[in-house]
Design an enzyme around this catalytic site. Sequence first.
Site, short mmCIF file in Angstrom:
data_model
loop_
_atom_site.label_atom_id
_atom_site.label_comp_id
_atom_site.label_asym_id
_atom_site.label_seq_id
_atom_site.Cartn_x
_atom_site.Cartn_y
_atom_site.Cartn_z
N ARG A 262 2.12 45.88 125.60
CA ARG A 262 0.87 46.42 125.06
C ARG A 262 0.87 47.93 125.20
O ARG A 262 0.80 48.46 126.30
CB ARG A 262 -0.32 45.80 125.82
CG ARG A 262 -1.64 45.93 125.13
CD ARG A 262 -2.75 45.43 126.03
NE ARG A 262 -3.06 46.37 127.08
CZ ARG A 262 -3.49 46.04 128.31
NH1 ARG A 262 -3.66 44.80 128.63
NH2 ARG A 262 -3.75 46.98 129.21
N HIS A 266 -6.37 47.34 126.79
CA HIS A 266 -6.59 45.92 126.45
C HIS A 266 -7.59 45.81 125.30
O HIS A 266 -7.40 45.05 124.37
CB HIS A 266 -7.11 45.18 127.68
CG HIS A 266 -7.54 43.78 127.41
ND1 HIS A 266 -6.66 42.78 127.09
CD2 HIS A 266 -8.77 43.22 127.39
CE1 HIS A 266 -7.32 41.65 126.89
NE2 HIS A 266 -8.60 41.89 127.06
N TYR A 275 -4.31 51.82 135.44
CA TYR A 275 -3.45 50.83 136.11
C TYR A 275 -2.04 50.71 135.48
O TYR A 275 -1.12 50.22 136.10
CB TYR A 275 -4.12 49.45 136.11
CG TYR A 275 -4.48 48.94 134.73
CD1 TYR A 275 -3.55 48.32 133.92
CD2 TYR A 275 -5.79 49.07 134.24
CE1 TYR A 275 -3.89 47.83 132.66
CE2 TYR A 275 -6.14 48.59 132.99
CZ TYR A 275 -5.19 47.98 132.21
OH TYR A 275 -5.52 47.52 130.96
#
Length: 363
Positions: A262, A266, A275
């Site tokens: 990815r 998100h 993160y």
Amino acid sequence: MSGFAPQFRPEQGEATPWTVLRPDGGLEPDRAATMTDEQLREACELMLFSRAFDEKGFSLQRQGRFGTFSPVRGQEASVVGAAFALDPARDWVVPQYRELPALLRQGLPLEQFMLTFLGDPRGGAAPEGVNVLPIQIGLAAQLPQAVGLAWGHALQGRDSVVAVFCGDGASSEGDFHEACNLAGTLRAPVVFVVQNNGWAISTPRARQSAAATLAGRAPGYGIPGALVDGNDLLAVHQVVADAVARARAGEGPTLVETLTYRLGDHNTADDASRYQPAEELEAWAPRDPISRVLTHLRTRELWDDAHDTAVRERIAARIDEAVRTVEAMEPPGVEHLFEHVTETLSSRLQGQRAELQAQVRTR
């Protein structure tokens, strides 16, 4: 089966993803494309469309003109490669929320897709003849539905196949295991496409499962599993086409894990920079699925600057047209909450609809 799946054998240790198209745009030795040149160009345009819509969607969301949505960025080959293995006239796509290009490939109008993210209940109703189920936000909840849909087709003697998409996070849900187990038992004509993008929101893949690969779980359900390079359009197409052929021949389901990444948040409510390690992003950047296909096409003189400019202008115009259309629509009424839910409304739901309509009239 032609041999693309299963690629995983637990006793052989670490599995290697099936790859056809190298990051430099060349083909792996002794491997060939199963897509025609025209399909490759069409697929590439769909991948570019998806990337452009991601950018537009982010912009609209930040302006307060669009709801929270999850971009496809980085996973275009996984979605488009699988979509091109299907026959939109008879096969079905059951999405989660990161499969825009597959829905477009099936014939869903972009405007219909956008309505969902504007909170308009009319977005959940696909036009007649468009073989898709509504976008599913509840994690993994679409998987048992896909098995039921596939089994229903089999019981009716149809040769339709259902491709259902989910992420690595969803593969840790109970619904995933129940769906795979039931599909294996029933030999339902369904292909599970698990897009392993490395992160379940902020939880890394290594914290989700001790299994070496997600495809490696397939033998436990009594079905084949295949691990494929999810950033390789040609490889994904081959493996999913193989799984579709199995399903159509009555040989049951297949679990396909597309190993991808990815490239960003998100969704529009997330901040992956908090993160997601920068070095991880840098490592995956050269494997961008769109650059890979473009390089391949340019090397073979199937894509040039003039064509590239024309395609991108066509995409931008189409997206702008869709935005104008949905923003010009009348807002949905309360009655739309009750449409397309059941074939006929129960007396109780009819009462609720009348009550809501009365409340709106008195405001």
